[in-house]
Design a protein around this motif. Sequence first.
Motif, PDB file in Angstrom:
ATOM      1  N   VAL A  61      -9.257  -7.120   0.733  1.00  0.00           N
ATOM      2  CA  VAL A  61      -8.470  -5.915   0.489  1.00  0.00           C
ATOM      3  C   VAL A  61      -7.880  -5.949  -0.918  1.00  0.00           C
ATOM      4  O   VAL A  61      -7.920  -4.953  -1.652  1.00  0.00           O
ATOM      5  N   PRO A 133      -7.370  -5.572  11.266  1.00  0.00           N
ATOM      6  CA  PRO A 133      -7.582  -4.285  10.596  1.00  0.00           C
ATOM      7  C   PRO A 133      -8.078  -4.412   9.162  1.00  0.00           C
ATOM      8  O   PRO A 133      -8.394  -3.417   8.524  1.00  0.00           O
ATOM      9  N   TRP A 134      -8.140  -5.652   8.606  1.00  0.00           N
ATOM     10  CA  TRP A 134      -8.317  -5.808   7.174  1.00  0.00           C
ATOM     11  C   TRP A 134      -9.622  -5.240   6.642  1.00  0.00           C
ATOM     12  O   TRP A 134      -9.665  -4.629   5.575  1.00  0.00           O
ATOM     13  N   THR A 136     -11.381  -2.800   7.805  1.00  0.00           N
ATOM     14  CA  THR A 136     -11.320  -1.336   7.818  1.00  0.00           C
ATOM     15  C   THR A 136     -10.370  -0.830   6.733  1.00  0.00           C
ATOM     16  O   THR A 136     -10.612   0.225   6.133  1.00  0.00           O
ATOM     17  N   ILE A 137      -9.302  -1.562   6.469  1.00  0.00           N
ATOM     18  CA  ILE A 137      -8.395  -1.179   5.377  1.00  0.00           C
ATOM     19  C   ILE A 137      -9.138  -1.202   4.044  1.00  0.00           C
ATOM     20  O   ILE A 137      -9.009  -0.286   3.230  1.00  0.00           O
ATOM     21  N   ALA A 140     -11.375   1.776   3.869  1.00  0.00           N
ATOM     22  CA  ALA A 140     -10.616   3.013   3.692  1.00  0.00           C
ATOM     23  C   ALA A 140     -10.131   3.161   2.259  1.00  0.00           C
ATOM     24  O   ALA A 140     -10.158   4.260   1.687  1.00  0.00           O
ATOM     25  N   ILE A 141      -9.698   2.062   1.649  1.00  0.00           N
ATOM     26  CA  ILE A 141      -9.224   2.121   0.258  1.00  0.00           C
ATOM     27  C   ILE A 141     -10.359   2.493  -0.676  1.00  0.00           C
ATOM     28  O   ILE A 141     -10.238   3.394  -1.508  1.00  0.00           O
ATOM     29  N   ALA A 220      -8.535   8.305   3.088  1.00  0.00           N
ATOM     30  CA  ALA A 220      -8.379   6.921   3.534  1.00  0.00           C
ATOM     31  C   ALA A 220      -7.865   6.851   4.971  1.00  0.00           C
ATOM     32  O   ALA A 220      -8.370   6.056   5.788  1.00  0.00           O
ATOM     33  N   ALA A 221      -6.870   7.665   5.304  1.00  0.00           N
ATOM     34  CA  ALA A 221      -6.306   7.629   6.659  1.00  0.00           C
ATOM     35  C   ALA A 221      -7.305   8.151   7.686  1.00  0.00           C
ATOM     36  O   ALA A 221      -7.375   7.633   8.808  1.00  0.00           O
ATOM     37  N   PHE A 224      -9.668   5.178   8.211  1.00  0.00           N
ATOM     38  CA  PHE A 224      -9.017   4.057   8.899  1.00  0.00           C
ATOM     39  C   PHE A 224      -8.708   4.408  10.356  1.00  0.00           C
ATOM     40  O   PHE A 224      -8.941   3.596  11.264  1.00  0.00           O
ATOM     41  N   TRP A 228     -10.538   1.881  12.791  1.00  0.00           N
ATOM     42  CA  TRP A 228      -9.797   0.800  13.430  1.00  0.00           C
ATOM     43  C   TRP A 228      -8.963   1.263  14.620  1.00  0.00           C
ATOM     44  O   TRP A 228      -8.960   0.627  15.668  1.00  0.00           O
TER      45      TRP A 228
END
Length: 304
Positions: A61, A133-134, A136-137, A140-141, A220-221, A224, A228
């Motif tokens: 991330v 969640p990492w 997927t974070i 998303a970023i 991004a949201a 995510f 996730w």
Amino acid sequence: MTDVQRGMEVGRRRVLHPGPLRWLRALGWMVALFVVFTMIYAGAQVIESPISGKAGHGAAVLGVAAVCLAGLALYALVVRLAEGRWPEELSLRHAPLDLALGLLIGALMLSAAVGGLYAMGVYDISGPRSASPWSTIAMAIESGVMEELLMRAIVLRLLMRAFGIWPALALQALLFGALHLANPNATLTAAIAIAIEAGLMLAGFYLLTGRLWMSIGVHAAWNFTQGWIWGASVSGIPVKESWLVSTPKPGAPEFLSGGAFGPEASPAAMVVGTTVAVVVLWMAWREGMFKARPDATPETVAAD
């Protein structure tokens, strides 16, 4: 906002100065930027796997975030040099609020779409379960930042400079949908859905604010929350770790569930995304953001 300031800042100086073949210069500049920042986006995607394999997903991330921040900084620098301006689309003053609102809106929109699929009886939802969640974070970023930089700040803005708002809106949405045809489990229906529900909706947030941050947050949201939190396929890509697991029911019609591509290819997501797109684009039109900012006067250019 004064009358002189109304409209989108799409670039008015140096490579985009008024004069012959401005539309062609805008297109050439768009293609050059698109190629460069597509390579940076690819770098963000490539860097995740080696880092996460050696140091864990949390480090991945940080690596992806660093590449994305470097991409934004490079964009600001090249726009300053080639267009003679610091990009308003990356203004930091409104970034925290824009991002926060975007993240909230994106999460609510995707949750409404999955809730609609569940209410229609075409989706099963199970869980919760323990999951990191990492990964997927990181996804998303990189998708939120780099795809919005490419599709809105570069493609939409410079197409608007070349041809005006309506062709720009249509072309960037079609391109956004077409690029998703390269994803796993993609179909023509899925690409059309992405073009309308996401291409127009995300463009609407950019036009409304004149900045990228809200569309980055929404994008991004959306990814995510889809990947996730709900555990559904993200644009055709199955997720490996998720808090919940959401899948089409056996025998559910693909045109209702979205099939293997995920909720984005479903009527539920189309209704949610298109409704928001219409509302936000209407708000942007009311704010006078459907036209380019007037060209600078000679006095203003001299002052700069």
